[in-house]
Design an enzyme around this catalytic site. Structure first.
Site, short mmCIF file in Angstrom:
data_model
loop_
_atom_site.label_atom_id
_atom_site.label_comp_id
_atom_site.label_asym_id
_atom_site.label_seq_id
_atom_site.Cartn_x
_atom_site.Cartn_y
_atom_site.Cartn_z
N HIS A 1 0.84 -1.21 0.00
CA HIS A 1 0.00 0.00 0.00
C HIS A 1 0.87 1.26 0.00
O HIS A 1 0.63 2.19 -0.75
CB HIS A 1 -0.89 0.05 1.25
CG HIS A 1 -1.94 -1.01 1.33
ND1 HIS A 1 -2.17 -1.75 2.47
CD2 HIS A 1 -2.84 -1.46 0.41
CE1 HIS A 1 -3.16 -2.58 2.25
NE2 HIS A 1 -3.58 -2.44 1.01
N LYS B 1 -17.47 -6.81 7.80
CA LYS B 1 -16.34 -7.60 8.34
C LYS B 1 -15.96 -7.07 9.72
O LYS B 1 -16.16 -5.91 10.02
CB LYS B 1 -15.12 -7.45 7.43
CG LYS B 1 -15.27 -8.12 6.08
CD LYS B 1 -13.94 -8.14 5.35
CE LYS B 1 -13.86 -7.05 4.30
NZ LYS B 1 -12.56 -6.87 3.71
N ARG C 1 -1.78 -6.20 -8.51
CA ARG C 1 -0.56 -6.96 -8.25
C ARG C 1 -0.35 -8.03 -9.30
O ARG C 1 0.74 -8.22 -9.83
CB ARG C 1 -0.63 -7.62 -6.86
CG ARG C 1 -0.56 -6.64 -5.72
CD ARG C 1 -1.04 -7.25 -4.44
NE ARG C 1 -2.44 -7.66 -4.59
CZ ARG C 1 -3.23 -8.00 -3.57
NH1 ARG C 1 -2.75 -8.02 -2.35
NH2 ARG C 1 -4.48 -8.33 -3.79
N SER D 1 -3.22 -7.72 2.73
CA SER D 1 -3.57 -7.57 4.15
C SER D 1 -4.09 -8.90 4.70
O SER D 1 -3.78 -9.28 5.82
CB SER D 1 -4.65 -6.51 4.31
OG SER D 1 -4.16 -5.26 3.92
O1 PNS Z 1 -8.80 -2.75 0.21
P1 PNS Z 1 -10.05 -3.33 -0.39
O2 PNS Z 1 -10.83 -4.06 0.68
O3 PNS Z 1 -9.76 -4.17 -1.61
O4 PNS Z 1 -10.95 -2.09 -0.88
C1 PNS Z 1 -12.20 -2.28 -1.47
C2 PNS Z 1 -12.97 -0.95 -1.60
C3 PNS Z 1 -12.98 -0.20 -0.30
C4 PNS Z 1 -12.28 -0.09 -2.66
C5 PNS Z 1 -14.40 -1.27 -2.07
O5 PNS Z 1 -14.93 -2.29 -1.29
C6 PNS Z 1 -15.33 -0.07 -2.03
O6 PNS Z 1 -15.20 0.85 -2.79
N1 PNS Z 1 -16.29 -0.09 -1.06
C7 PNS Z 1 -17.22 0.98 -0.83
C8 PNS Z 1 -18.63 0.60 -1.26
C9 PNS Z 1 -18.81 0.74 -2.76
O7 PNS Z 1 -18.64 1.80 -3.34
N2 PNS Z 1 -19.14 -0.39 -3.41
C10 PNS Z 1 -19.34 -0.47 -4.84
C11 PNS Z 1 -18.05 -0.85 -5.53
S1 PNS Z 1 -18.25 -1.02 -7.27
#
Ligand code: PNS
Length: 162
Positions: free
Chosen positions: A19, A43, A92, A130
Site C-alpha cells: 500500500h 467484516k 498486483r 492484508s
Molecule cells: O482494500 P479493499 O478491501 O480491496 O478495498 C475495497 C474498496 C474499499 C475499494 C471497495 O470495497 C469499495 O469501494 N467499497 C465501498 C462501497 C462501494 O462503493 N461499493 C461499490 C463498488 S463497485
C-alpha cells in the site's frame, strides 16, 4: 493548470508495504492524494477505524500532498464529495484484474466523471495482501518486511491484548 485530486480507497487492515509503495507512486502523479479508509460494516476488522487512520497518518506524514480520511457508503459518492476525479487502485497480478475491472466499470456507470487509474506496486510486494499478512501473523509466522515496523509493533500489541 487543472489540479487533479485522486482518492486511494481501501480497508487497509492492516496497511502493508505494498500500500505504501502505491501511495508513494500516486503522490508523484497526482496533485493531491486522499487515502480513504473504508469503515467496514460487514467484516470485523483487526484494527478499528480510528486505529487504522492513526497508523495511516503516521506512515504518510513524509508526503505533503497526501492526506487521510475515512468514508462509508458508496466510494464514488465520497469521491464526488471531496471533488476527486480519479480513483487509484493497485493491481498486483492477473488475479486482481477481474475484481478490479468489475469495480472500475461499476463505478464508472455510477459516476462517469471519475476515472479509475491502476498502478503496479514494486514486484517485491506482488504477493503481499492484508489478508495473508493477518493470517500468517495470527498463526505465528514472521511478517517483517511486509508491513512497516510501526504496524508490526501495533499488531504484536493487539495479539498480546487478546
Ligand atoms: O482494500 P479493499 O478491501 O480491496 O478495498 C475495497 C474498496 C474499499 C475499494 C471497495 O470495497 C469499495 O469501494 N467499497 C465501498 C462501497 C462501494 O462503493 N461499493 C461499490 C463498488 S463497485
Amino acid at each position: 493548470m487543472k489540479k487533479v485530486t485522486a482518492i486511494y480507497p481501501g480497508s487497509f487492515d492492516p496497511l502493508t508495504n505494498g500500500h505504501l509503495d502505491l501511495i508513494e507512486r500516486g503522490s508523484k502523479i497526482f496533485d493531491r492524494l486522499i487515502v480513504a479508509i473504508l469503515r467496514n460494516t460487514e467484516k470485523t476488522p483487526l484494527f478499528s477505524l480510528a486505529e487504522r487512520r492513526d497508523m495511516m497518518e503516521a506512515m504518510t506524514e513524509p508526503w505533503k500532498n497526501v492526506s487521510v480520511d475515512t468514508f462509508e457508503g458508496l466510494m464514488v459518492d465520497y469521491a464526488v464529495k471531496v471533488r476527486a476525479t480519479a480513483v487509484l487502485r493497485g493491481i498486483r497480478a492477473i488475479s486482481d484484474y477481474e475484481y478490479e475491472l468489475q469495480m472500475a466499470l461499476m463505478n464508472r456507470r455510477l459516476e462517469p466523471g471519475i476515472e479509475t487509474v491502476f498502478m503496479m506496486p514494486a514486484e517485491t510486494y506482488s504477493y503481499v495482501s492484508s489478508r495473508l499478512v493477518k493470517e500468517v501473523f495470527q498463526l505465528g509466522g514472521t511478517i517483517t518486511g511486509l508491513v512497516p515496523p510501526l504496524i508490526e509493533r501495533r499488531m504484536k500489541e493487539k495479539l498480546n491484548q487478546r
